[in-house]
Design a protein around this motif. Sequence first.
Motif, PDB file in Angstrom:
ATOM      1  N   GLU A  11       0.831  -1.203   0.000  1.00 18.00           N
ATOM      2  CA  GLU A  11       0.000   0.000   0.000  1.00 18.00           C
ATOM      3  C   GLU A  11       0.870   1.260   0.000  1.00 18.00           C
ATOM      4  OE1 GLU A  11      -3.352   2.192   2.856  1.00 18.00           O
ATOM      5  OE2 GLU A  11      -2.228   0.439   3.560  1.00 18.00           O
ATOM      6  N   ALA A  12       1.865   1.291   0.892  1.00 20.24           N
ATOM      7  CA  ALA A  12       2.720   2.473   1.009  1.00 20.24           C
ATOM      8  C   ALA A  12       3.588   2.664  -0.238  1.00 20.24           C
ATOM      9  CB  ALA A  12       3.610   2.345   2.250  1.00 20.24           C
ATOM     10  N   ARG A  13       4.043   1.559  -0.830  1.00 25.67           N
ATOM     11  CA  ARG A  13       4.850   1.680  -2.049  1.00 25.67           C
ATOM     12  C   ARG A  13       4.011   2.236  -3.195  1.00 25.67           C
ATOM     13  NH1 ARG A  13       7.481  -1.293  -6.507  1.00 25.67           N
ATOM     14  NH2 ARG A  13       9.712  -0.833  -6.365  1.00 25.67           N
ATOM     15  N   GLY A  14       2.780   1.789  -3.284  1.00 21.43           N
ATOM     16  CA  GLY A  14       1.898   2.330  -4.313  1.00 21.43           C
ATOM     17  C   GLY A  14       1.682   3.826  -4.135  1.00 21.43           C
ATOM     18  N   ALA A  58       4.835   9.854  -9.651  1.00 14.85           N
ATOM     19  CA  ALA A  58       4.262   9.935 -10.998  1.00 14.85           C
ATOM     20  C   ALA A  58       3.651  11.297 -11.293  1.00 14.85           C
ATOM     21  CB  ALA A  58       3.208   8.841 -11.174  1.00 14.85           C
ATOM     22  N   ASP A  59       3.328  12.055 -10.258  1.00  9.01           N
ATOM     23  CA  ASP A  59       2.809  13.408 -10.463  1.00  9.01           C
ATOM     24  C   ASP A  59       3.831  14.303 -11.141  1.00  9.01           C
ATOM     25  OD1 ASP A  59       0.370  12.808  -9.365  1.00  9.01           O
ATOM     26  OD2 ASP A  59       0.888  13.532  -7.353  1.00  9.01           O
ATOM     27  N   LEU A 118       6.816   7.557 -15.676  1.00  6.60           N
ATOM     28  CA  LEU A 118       6.419   6.709 -14.555  1.00  6.60           C
ATOM     29  C   LEU A 118       4.902   6.599 -14.478  1.00  6.60           C
ATOM     30  CD1 LEU A 118       7.179   5.061 -12.066  1.00  6.60           C
ATOM     31  CD2 LEU A 118       7.317   7.189 -10.764  1.00  6.60           C
ATOM     32  N   LEU A 119       4.206   7.696 -14.734  1.00  7.43           N
ATOM     33  CA  LEU A 119       2.744   7.671 -14.722  1.00  7.43           C
ATOM     34  C   LEU A 119       2.204   6.690 -15.766  1.00  7.43           C
ATOM     35  CD1 LEU A 119       0.014   8.764 -13.792  1.00  7.43           C
ATOM     36  CD2 LEU A 119       0.301  10.646 -15.435  1.00  7.43           C
TER      37      LEU A 119
END
Length: 687
Positions: free
Chosen positions: A210-213, A220-221, A226-227
Amino acid sequence: MVARTERMPIDTPRCAVLVGPYLSGKTSLLESLLAACSAIPRQGSVKDGNSIGDASPEARTRGMSVEPNIAHASYMGEPWVFVDCPGSIEFAQDYRNALQVADVAVVVCEADPARALTIAPILKYLDDEDIPHILFVNRMDESTGRVRDLLAALQAHSRRPLVLRQVPIREGEHVTGYVDLASERAYRYRPGQPSDLIQLPETALAREQEARGEMLEALADFDDGLLEQLLEDMVPETHDIYRTLAKDLQSDLIVPVFLGAAEKNHGVHRLLKALRHEVSDVAHTAGRKAIPPEGEPLLQVFKTLHLAHTGKLSLARIWRGSVKDGQMLTGPHGQARISGLYHLLGSNLAKIPEAGPGDVVALGKLEPVATGDALTPADHPADAPDWPSPLAPVYAMALHAANRNDEVKLSGALQKLVEEDPSLTARHDEDTGELLLSGQGDIHLQIAADRLKGKYNLAVTLARPQVPYKETIRRKAEQHARHKKQSGGHGQFADVKISIQPLPRGSGFQFVDRIVGGAIPRQYIPSVEEGVREFMTHGPLGYPVVDVQVTLHDGQFHSVDSSDMAFKLAGRQAMAEGMPACEPVLLEPILSVAIAVPNEFTSKVQRLITGRRGQILGYDARAGWEGWDEVQCYMPQAEIHDLIIELRSATLGVGSYSQRFDHLQELTGRLADQAVARSTNGAVAAQ
């Protein structure tokens, strides 16, 4: 897992400045960093009083940092300079100045969401100045709360997104290790040593995913590539994640968050590795500050010290080029020759012959050089990068030398203290005649007094400053006064008739000459005015008289016995006899005050204002501060002396205020009687 790509070693020193609120553990982190770098033989302790930092007598006595501590070290063959700054808000000037020469700031904070507010002013300053920074959550071994709650509380005070880099591994109530979210590797803490690589526990797997996501989404912003990968459910390469993390930190787009416990060395090696791989070098920082890469060597002073055996030391960062001991440097206040070039390790100085770009050095005996000055070997001053204005004082005390013979010596010593700390000011108050020492709080001024005693053998006392009351009149009166004295030879004779009347508030003093027909010769009229003015410095209530018009409209003179002195004494006598009939009234100074606080404390501050005879004018959102209010009010100067102490006590130390004189206002009743009594007692004591 794919290891991060290797890069060329950075051979210029990088500067990491440790900042954070009081008691967050910055000095302990410095000790742990230096021990991990093998810069010290063993890790000291703040508790035991044997740390590299806080070596000054004032710091040891109070068990707190009161000045920056600088230490050179090397990690994995790359040079570093660490600057540990005081955490007390009263020494904020030091961290503000040190951050101006930082490649990165490490913000040390407590693992308690309720204390997140204490770092708000620091994060605001870092955001405003575009300084890349990392958060190090200290004392995780004592934390029982959820990291996500802490992160949410901290995020409320940061304009940059906080990017969690680790999640803790817990065994029962205790944090025993962490999972690195970039590499997806798990580590178990080992006190005093690097952590052990272990198998990722099943219990931490869901939270890690969860935290890695969340971390990847934040990155990615700022990265379209990466996005795109995330949208296509592709797993980014580990080296690409590290590259993006480094790029975003250097561009001040994100704030990485690391976990640890400095006293036990937990998480310190991981922090060092992040600093090594992700922090830019001096050339990048100089570019951020619009310093051209080419040109004469350039360095900038960020701290001035006066040491007993070394004299004046100017601590400076070298932006480009190199400097040598004995070299002539030019600054905005003239030229001076370096008399000693040093590296620092706490209070220890190590003499060096030369230093290059990125280094932080101490320069000996550059007398015309001040904090903020840009220096160059060229024969003309260099363009200096912007430098922050000193913090405005919020607390003042009257300073008195215990021995009156020390007053000249005291002036020179105060000049040195102010040179060391620009947030201190020393000035003589024209109204009260007192020497006022002003700064950021009670401890700030107490330590200044301790330094006067310890460094310069000057015993001083600090007392609450007098309030510069004034007095005026409510009604008009006529007065006739005659000064006549005969003592053989020429006597003294002067006769004056004056009218005394009030003026509108703020008008000051007016003297009007209405003499006609030569009743008083023209050459004596200025003497009458001089006598009137002399009396008005100390009116019938004991304070300077303002907002009064005195009209000289008649009088007499003697061709032999009249003189300038006689008419001066007559003018003074007329005022002394006439003023009591004018219904004198005391005036107190009223300040316009703007109090800035988080909005959760606004109602508390409003009660504080009314409790100090203040008049609330209104409040609004504080410009540029999310979730803060600014309360405008009028407050008597007599009530503002210790306002900052109560304000900080009520707001977890983050409340602040600014002030300016606004107007004078009549004061009557018990408070006026007390002020008059103090003035009368003071006059008697002076006699």
